[in-house]
Design a protein around this motif. Structure first.
Motif, mmCIF file in Angstrom:
data_model
loop_
_atom_site.group_PDB
_atom_site.id
_atom_site.type_symbol
_atom_site.label_atom_id
_atom_site.label_comp_id
_atom_site.label_asym_id
_atom_site.label_seq_id
_atom_site.Cartn_x
_atom_site.Cartn_y
_atom_site.Cartn_z
ATOM 1 N N TYR A 124 -36.418 77.864 -28.247
ATOM 2 C CA TYR A 124 -36.689 79.017 -27.388
ATOM 3 C C TYR A 124 -36.712 78.607 -25.922
ATOM 4 O O TYR A 124 -36.122 79.264 -25.066
ATOM 5 N N ARG A 125 -37.381 77.500 -25.636
ATOM 6 C CA ARG A 125 -37.462 77.016 -24.259
ATOM 7 C C ARG A 125 -36.068 76.703 -23.720
ATOM 8 O O ARG A 125 -35.742 77.026 -22.573
ATOM 9 N N SER A 126 -35.227 76.100 -24.536
ATOM 10 C CA SER A 126 -33.866 75.773 -24.116
ATOM 11 C C SER A 126 -33.069 77.042 -23.821
ATOM 12 O O SER A 126 -32.342 77.110 -22.823
ATOM 13 N N ALA A 127 -33.200 78.047 -24.693
ATOM 14 C CA ALA A 127 -32.474 79.301 -24.482
ATOM 15 C C ALA A 127 -32.935 79.993 -23.205
ATOM 16 O O ALA A 127 -32.120 80.509 -22.438
ATOM 17 N N VAL A 128 -34.234 80.001 -22.965
ATOM 18 C CA VAL A 128 -34.766 80.652 -21.769
ATOM 19 C C VAL A 128 -34.298 79.921 -20.514
ATOM 20 O O VAL A 128 -33.891 80.548 -19.533
ATOM 21 N N GLN A 129 -34.328 78.599 -20.542
ATOM 22 C CA GLN A 129 -33.888 77.839 -19.371
ATOM 23 C C GLN A 129 -32.407 78.060 -19.093
ATOM 24 O O GLN A 129 -31.995 78.190 -17.941
ATOM 25 N N ALA A 130 -31.590 78.135 -20.160
ATOM 26 C CA ALA A 130 -30.165 78.380 -19.963
ATOM 27 C C ALA A 130 -29.940 79.766 -19.355
ATOM 28 O O ALA A 130 -29.112 79.930 -18.453
ATOM 29 N N ARG A 134 -28.304 80.885 -15.663
ATOM 30 C CA ARG A 134 -27.234 81.859 -15.477
ATOM 31 C C ARG A 134 -27.654 82.932 -14.485
ATOM 32 O O ARG A 134 -26.862 83.346 -13.643
ATOM 33 N N TRP A 135 -28.889 83.391 -14.574
ATOM 34 C CA TRP A 135 -29.361 84.416 -13.648
ATOM 35 C C TRP A 135 -29.402 83.902 -12.222
ATOM 36 O O TRP A 135 -28.953 84.559 -11.297
ATOM 37 N N THR A 136 -29.950 82.728 -12.035
ATOM 38 C CA THR A 136 -30.049 82.197 -10.674
ATOM 39 C C THR A 136 -28.682 81.795 -10.153
ATOM 40 O O THR A 136 -28.422 81.935 -8.968
ATOM 41 N N GLY A 137 -27.807 81.330 -11.000
ATOM 42 C CA GLY A 137 -26.454 80.975 -10.575
ATOM 43 C C GLY A 137 -25.681 82.202 -10.148
ATOM 44 O O GLY A 137 -24.920 82.178 -9.195
ATOM 45 N N ARG A 138 -25.853 83.325 -10.835
ATOM 46 C CA ARG A 138 -25.175 84.569 -10.500
ATOM 47 C C ARG A 138 -25.646 85.060 -9.135
ATOM 48 O O ARG A 138 -24.866 85.549 -8.347
ATOM 49 N N ASP A 139 -26.912 84.906 -8.833
ATOM 50 C CA ASP A 139 -27.435 85.315 -7.523
ATOM 51 C C ASP A 139 -26.814 84.480 -6.416
ATOM 52 O O ASP A 139 -26.463 85.006 -5.367
ATOM 53 N N ASP A 140 -26.673 83.185 -6.644
ATOM 54 C CA ASP A 140 -26.080 82.324 -5.625
ATOM 55 C C ASP A 140 -24.621 82.694 -5.372
ATOM 56 O O ASP A 140 -24.171 82.743 -4.231
ATOM 57 N N GLU A 141 -23.880 82.969 -6.452
ATOM 58 C CA GLU A 141 -22.465 83.331 -6.286
ATOM 59 C C GLU A 141 -22.330 84.666 -5.559
ATOM 60 O O GLU A 141 -21.479 84.829 -4.687
ATOM 61 N N THR A 142 -23.168 85.639 -5.891
ATOM 62 C CA THR A 142 -23.109 86.956 -5.247
ATOM 63 C C THR A 142 -23.448 86.834 -3.773
ATOM 64 O O THR A 142 -22.769 87.426 -2.926
ATOM 65 N N ARG A 143 -24.466 86.068 -3.449
ATOM 66 C CA ARG A 143 -24.848 85.874 -2.052
ATOM 67 C C ARG A 143 -23.707 85.215 -1.266
ATOM 68 O O ARG A 143 -23.411 85.606 -0.146
ATOM 69 N N ALA A 144 -23.077 84.227 -1.859
ATOM 70 C CA ALA A 144 -21.985 83.531 -1.167
ATOM 71 C C ALA A 144 -20.816 84.478 -0.927
ATOM 72 O O ALA A 144 -20.198 84.462 0.145
ATOM 73 N N ARG A 145 -20.509 85.334 -1.915
ATOM 74 C CA ARG A 145 -19.411 86.297 -1.743
ATOM 75 C C ARG A 145 -19.734 87.300 -0.642
ATOM 76 O O ARG A 145 -18.889 87.627 0.187
#
Length: 164
Positions: A124-130, A134-145
Motif C-alpha cells: 500500500y505504501r509503495s502504491a501511494v508513493q508511486a 505521478r501527481w507531483t510530476g504532473r504539476d511540475d510538467e503543467t507549470r513548466a508548460r
C-alpha cells in the motif's frame, strides 16, 4: 653442548604443540559475553523485546478484558450498575475462553498473519508513493508548460497578436 635440542619425540615437543582448551574457546566465550551484555543493555533501555504475534494477541486480550471489567457505567445508574458490570465480566470471560484455545493451537498462524499484514502495508505504501510521484510530476510538467507559453516575452518564432 648442554644447550642441545632434545630429540624430536620428547615430552617438551608434545606440550608445545598442545593448546589449552580454554584458549581455543576464548574468542567464542568473549563474543558470547559481549552479546549477553549488549542484550542486557538493550533490555534495560528499551524494555523486553516483543514476543510472537500469538503472545502479543494474548496480552491484548488480557488488557482489554481488564479494562472492560473495571469499567464503571454511569449511564446505567446505581441500580443497574453492578448487574451491568457482572454481564460485562461474563462476556469478557467467554471471549477469553473462546480466544485462548485458538491462540494455543495455532500460534504460527498469528505470526504469518502479522507478516502478511506487514507485506500488505508495504504494498500500500509503495502504491501511494508511486501515485504521489505521478501527481507531483504532473504539476511540475503543467507549470513548466504554462511558463513557456505565457512567459516567452515575444522571443519565440511566432508573434503574439493582441486583438483588442
Amino acid at each position: 653442548m648442554s644447550e642441545e635440542l632434545p630429540p624430536p619425540g620428547s615430552a617438551r615437543d608434545e606440550t608445545a604443540d598442545e593448546v589449552p582448551a580454554a584458549d581455543a574457546d576464548a574468542w567464542a566465550a568473549a563474543c558470547a559475553e559481549d552479546l549477553q551484555a549488549e542484550q542486557a543493555r538493550r533490555r534495560a533501555r528499551y524494555g523486553p523485546p516483543p514476543g510472537s504475534a500469538a503472545e502479543e494477541l494474548r496480552k491484548l486480550v488480557d488488557t482489554v478484558a481488564d479494562k472492560l471489567s473495571g469499567l464503571q457505567s454511569p449511564l446505567l445508574g446505581a441500580v443497574a450498575g453492578p448487574a451491568a458490570q457482572q454481564v460485562v465480566r461474563q462476556v469478557v470471560q467467554q471471549a477469553k475462553a473462546a480466544v485462548e484455545p485458538v491462540i494455543e493451537r495455532n500460534p504460527d498462524v498469528f505470526d504469518h498473519l502479522a507478516a502478511a499484514g506487514g507485506e500488505l502495508l508495504a504494498a500500500y505504501r509503495s502504491a501511494v508513493q508511486a501515485q504521489e510521484r505521478r501527481w507531483t510530476g504532473r504539476d511540475d510538467e503543467t507549470r513548466a508548460r504554462d511558463e513557456r507559453r505565457d512567459g516567452d516575452g515575444g522571443t519565440g518564432p511566432g508573434e503574439r497578436i493582441d486583438l483588442d
